[in-house]
Design an enzyme around this catalytic site. Structure first.
Site, PDB file in Angstrom:
ATOM      1  N   GLY A 121       6.850   5.734   7.759  1.00 31.24           N
ATOM      2  CA  GLY A 121       5.908   6.850   7.728  1.00 31.24           C
ATOM      3  C   GLY A 121       5.910   7.536   9.075  1.00 31.24           C
ATOM      4  N   LYS A 145       0.865  -1.182   0.000  1.00 34.39           N
ATOM      5  CA  LYS A 145       0.000   0.000   0.000  1.00 34.39           C
ATOM      6  C   LYS A 145       0.905   1.236   0.000  1.00 34.39           C
ATOM      7  CE  LYS A 145      -1.605   2.986   2.347  1.00 34.39           C
ATOM      8  NZ  LYS A 145      -1.507   3.989   1.286  1.00 34.39           N
ATOM      9  N   GLU A 177       9.932   2.394  10.540  1.00 39.51           N
ATOM     10  CA  GLU A 177      10.858   3.529  10.592  1.00 39.51           C
ATOM     11  C   GLU A 177       9.997   4.772  10.502  1.00 39.51           C
ATOM     12  OE1 GLU A 177      13.823   3.202  11.501  1.00 39.51           O
ATOM     13  OE2 GLU A 177      13.925   1.036  11.289  1.00 39.51           O
ATOM     14  N   VAL A 195       0.840   7.076  12.863  1.00 45.54           N
ATOM     15  CA  VAL A 195       0.231   5.988  12.068  1.00 45.54           C
ATOM     16  C   VAL A 195       0.834   4.641  12.485  1.00 45.54           C
ATOM     17  CG1 VAL A 195      -0.026   5.015   9.747  1.00 45.54           C
ATOM     18  CG2 VAL A 195      -0.360   7.468  10.104  1.00 45.54           C
ATOM     19  N   CYS A 242      13.038  12.345   6.631  1.00 44.62           N
ATOM     20  CA  CYS A 242      12.913  12.013   8.051  1.00 44.62           C
ATOM     21  C   CYS A 242      14.178  12.437   8.791  1.00 44.62           C
ATOM     22  CB  CYS A 242      12.677  10.526   8.207  1.00 44.62           C
ATOM     23  SG  CYS A 242      13.821   9.572   7.224  1.00 44.62           S
TER      24      CYS A 242
HETATM   25  P1  NAD Z   1       2.241   9.039   6.720  1.00 44.08           P
HETATM   26  O1  NAD Z   1       2.354   8.419   8.050  1.00 44.08           O
HETATM   27  O2  NAD Z   1       1.223  10.081   6.489  1.00 44.08           O
HETATM   28  O3  NAD Z   1       1.959   7.917   5.627  1.00 44.08           O
HETATM   29  C1  NAD Z   1       2.752   6.737   5.544  1.00 44.08           C
HETATM   30  C2  NAD Z   1       1.899   5.616   5.000  1.00 44.08           C
HETATM   31  O4  NAD Z   1       0.868   5.316   5.950  1.00 44.08           O
HETATM   32  C3  NAD Z   1       1.188   5.979   3.693  1.00 44.08           C
HETATM   33  O5  NAD Z   1       1.162   4.851   2.860  1.00 44.08           O
HETATM   34  C4  NAD Z   1      -0.193   6.336   4.166  1.00 44.08           C
HETATM   35  O6  NAD Z   1      -1.190   6.175   3.183  1.00 44.08           O
HETATM   36  C5  NAD Z   1      -0.391   5.358   5.307  1.00 44.08           C
HETATM   37  N1  NAD Z   1      -1.408   5.794   6.258  1.00 44.08           N
HETATM   38  C6  NAD Z   1      -1.766   7.057   6.571  1.00 44.08           C
HETATM   39  N2  NAD Z   1      -2.748   7.046   7.489  1.00 44.08           N
HETATM   40  C7  NAD Z   1      -3.013   5.759   7.767  1.00 44.08           C
HETATM   41  C8  NAD Z   1      -3.921   5.108   8.630  1.00 44.08           C
HETATM   42  N3  NAD Z   1      -4.740   5.793   9.418  1.00 44.08           N
HETATM   43  N4  NAD Z   1      -3.907   3.764   8.672  1.00 44.08           N
HETATM   44  C9  NAD Z   1      -3.054   3.064   7.892  1.00 44.08           C
HETATM   45  N5  NAD Z   1      -2.179   3.624   7.047  1.00 44.08           N
HETATM   46  C10 NAD Z   1      -2.156   4.961   6.988  1.00 44.08           C
HETATM   47  O7  NAD Z   1       3.711   9.577   6.333  1.00 44.08           O
HETATM   48  P2  NAD Z   1       4.182  10.359   5.042  1.00 44.08           P
HETATM   49  O8  NAD Z   1       3.641  11.745   5.092  1.00 44.08           O
HETATM   50  O9  NAD Z   1       3.968   9.557   3.803  1.00 44.08           O
HETATM   51  O10 NAD Z   1       5.751  10.381   5.308  1.00 44.08           O
HETATM   52  C11 NAD Z   1       6.327  11.269   6.197  1.00 44.08           C
HETATM   53  C12 NAD Z   1       6.647  10.612   7.530  1.00 44.08           C
HETATM   54  O11 NAD Z   1       7.445   9.469   7.312  1.00 44.08           O
HETATM   55  C13 NAD Z   1       7.470  11.528   8.421  1.00 44.08           C
HETATM   56  O12 NAD Z   1       7.030  11.397   9.754  1.00 44.08           O
HETATM   57  C14 NAD Z   1       8.881  10.971   8.256  1.00 44.08           C
HETATM   58  O13 NAD Z   1       9.744  11.270   9.334  1.00 44.08           O
HETATM   59  C15 NAD Z   1       8.617   9.518   8.115  1.00 44.08           C
HETATM   60  N6  NAD Z   1       9.703   8.834   7.416  1.00 44.08           N
HETATM   61  C16 NAD Z   1      10.566   8.100   8.162  1.00 44.08           C
HETATM   62  C17 NAD Z   1      11.631   7.454   7.557  1.00 44.08           C
HETATM   63  C18 NAD Z   1      12.603   6.640   8.375  1.00 44.08           C
HETATM   64  O14 NAD Z   1      13.381   5.898   7.789  1.00 44.08           O
HETATM   65  N7  NAD Z   1      12.599   6.771   9.685  1.00 44.08           N
HETATM   66  C19 NAD Z   1      11.813   7.551   6.177  1.00 44.08           C
HETATM   67  C20 NAD Z   1      10.903   8.295   5.444  1.00 44.08           C
HETATM   68  C21 NAD Z   1       9.854   8.933   6.073  1.00 44.08           C
END
Ligand code: NAD
Length: 539
Positions: free
Chosen positions: A263, A210, A291, A267, A325
């Protein structure tokens, strides 16, 4: 067990995209073709590509009125069908010889490096508004490196075997997990989207993917590459749509064996809770790898080189609009160098150009979507109205054409100020100036200011201070950089991941991550089994 041949991966060279270079010309042409046409992204369920009636538009963040495509929204039946299809293919894929699995993903890496390079970098520029350099290091190099290094790690893992005993041969069979892996991926790295599926699939798992709604443009290119590389249908099924609905179905399935998530922290915590609530449903104890967010610091010691510090702050804070991130977002500067360092950072920030990624002079482009624009601009407004800080540069934003936010530097007198603690995920850095003689005790404050512990940088020309920082900040960051920005991890060189609220620290781009996607079976063969029960000492 005889050893298998180790595969030695090397990092993909980063192309220069200089004026007049063939790679630049190709990306420009590809970008223009793609930007002026439309794609229609289906769901991928086994051999079927499913186009639903219910679709959403794909909009470039830097030009959000130009529709570049649509993508289908899955309903509940599609999600169930995608999982059942994976389970049907599970056995064949997990029994496919590892050499064949490696060959497929190495072929995918070669396709990315050659035939698909311009397409996936241009797609990342359009769909995620990365400038060419950011697109190249993500969608081309990092993705290629993940695919090749994972093969290298697989060969190392398979070679890790127990010793044989007297009259016994022992072997660890690195089985795939018994059910399916659910990969939920973020918008900000094309490479992460591909790797979260490919790493588990390489180890023999079937994967429900997803992707983020804001990475679908390049998720489609990724699926095309996997298919062309020979990945059988139904090893990775892709569903897009309501993330909660899709997750609720996947996480309530008895065959759910692992979550591979990147993400936001909130979440991930929600998904973990759902897994906990469903624990009696599953056959396996699922693997949970996540992560998540960061509040990454740069700490300049009084001995820090001023220009190196300024570069780390600007690149670390503003590259890809601060949407990594690992982006630097809280900066600690000693009083003795603060005037010179801050003037350098502000003067250089004034020269940053922002606009469409197809203009190669632009260091920055737009932030990913309307909600991000709103969230970041609210932080800026909060800072504007606070007595605890001043805005040194930036603070402007405009969403009329794209979601543009100026690179913004806040100077605060309060090291616990809101923008020193919370993840903003945008081009906003906050600086705190400390008294030079307090640098050592400031490290405790750095450690305790935020819930996150993803990345951090310590800039210093003093060896003793580096030792002290390494000790005091042991748990403040999973990736700790000395004399550099805290972002820009390279696969194979800087395995990536954080602890505390930043994730499970399973280090993407390393062997440690791949070990989460196997369930080893020990097979012990006795060559001359005993034929009566009494032991010799009993005679
Ligand atoms: P997000 O949490 O909004 O989304 C991540 C994924 O989760 C997407 O596929 C999204 O559709 C899904 N999602 C959103 N709401 C959901 C729910 N209620 N239930 C299930 N799935 C859901 O994050 P984003 O905006 O895509 O990415 C940014 C975030 O990711 C930042 O917090 C960043 O720090 C983090 N990030 C971390 C790393 C790492 O390696 N630590 C790398 C990249 C991004």
């Amino acid at each position: 067990m005889s050893k298998i041949k180790l595969y030695k991966a090397e990092n993909e060279p980063v192309l220069g995209y200089h004026k007049g270079s063939p790679e630049r010309k190709k990306v420009e042409e590809t970008y223009n073709d793609m930007f002026n046409s439309k794609i229609d992204v289906p769901l991928y369920i086994g051999e079927k590509t499913v186009f639903t009636e219910n679709k959403k538009d794909i909009l470039p963040p830097h030009d959000h009125k130009n529709v570049v495509g649509t993508y289908s929204q899955a309903n509940k039946e599609h999600v169930h069908e995608a999982i059942e299809n994976l389970m049907k293919n599970k056995r064949t894929w997990s029994e496919t010889p590892w050499e064949k699995r490696c060959e497929i993903f190495l072929k995918a890496a070669d396709l990315l490096a050659n035939e698909y390079r311009a397409k996936i970098t241009a797609g990342t520029m359009i769909g995620q508004s990365k400038n060419i350099f950011q697109a190249e290091i993500d969608a081309a190099c990092e993705f290629i490196d993940f695919l090749r290094f994972n093969v290298s790690y697989l060969t190392e893992i398979y070679n890790e075997q127990p010793v044989d005993g007297p009259g016994k041969s022992n072997n660890l069979e690195y089985r795939a997990l018994e059910g399916f892996v659910y990969a939920v991926t973020p918008f900000n790295f094309t490479a992460i989207g591909g790797n979260l599926c490919a790493s588990a699939a390489l180890m023999g798992n079937v994967v429900l993917w997803k992707p983020s709604d804001n990475q679908i443009y390049t998720a489609k290119i990724t699926m095309d590459i996997f298919k062309e590389a020979g990945l059988p249908d139904g090893v990775i099924n892709l569903v897009t749509g309501d993330p909660e609905m899709i997750s609720d179905i996947a996480l309530a399935h008895p065959e759910f064996s692992g979550l591979h998530f990147t993400g936001s922290t909130s979440v991930f915590r929600d998904l973990w809770k759902k897994i906990g609530n469903n624990i009696n449903i599953y056959r396996d104890y699922p693997r949970i790898v996540g992560e998540t967010g960061g509040k990454d610091f740069i700490f300049c010691h009084p001995s820090a080189n001023i220009e190196a510090s300024a570069t780390a702050i600007i690149r670390g804070g503003f590259e890809f609009q601060g949407q990594k991130c690992s982006a630097a977002s809280r900066i600690y500067i000693p009083k003795s160098i603060s005037d010179e360092l801050i003037s350098s950072v502000v003067d250089q920030t004034k020269t940053i150009k922002m606009g469409s990624p197809i203009d190669f002079n632009n260091f920055m482009t737009a932030v990913i979507h309307k909600n991000a624009f709103k969230r970041i601009s609210e932080y800026i407004d909060y800072a504007k109205s606070s007595d605890d800080c001043e805005i040194l540069i930036g603070g402007g934003y405009d969403e009329s054409v794209g979601y543009f936010i100026e690179p913004t530097i806040i100077l605060t007198k309060n090291h616990q100020f809101k923008t020193m603690q919370e993840e903003i995920f945008g081009p906003v850095v906050t600086i705190y100036i400390y008294d030079d003689e307090e640098w050592n005790s400031m490290l405790d404050i750095v450690d305790q200011t935020s819930d996150y512990a993803l990345t951090g940088a310590f800039i210093s020309d003093d060896e003793e201070s580096i030792k002290t920082a390494l000790n005091k900040l042991r748990y403040s960051a999973g990736n700790f950089y000395i004399n550099d920005k805290p972002s820009g991890a390279v696969v194979g060189q800087q395995p990536f991941g954080g602890c505390r609220a930043s994730g499970t620290d399973d280090k993407a781009g390393s062997k440690l991550n791949l070990l989460r996607w196997v369930s080893p079976r020990l097979v012990s063969r006795t060559h001359n089994p005993p034929t009566n029960y009494p032991y010799e000492y009993m005679d």
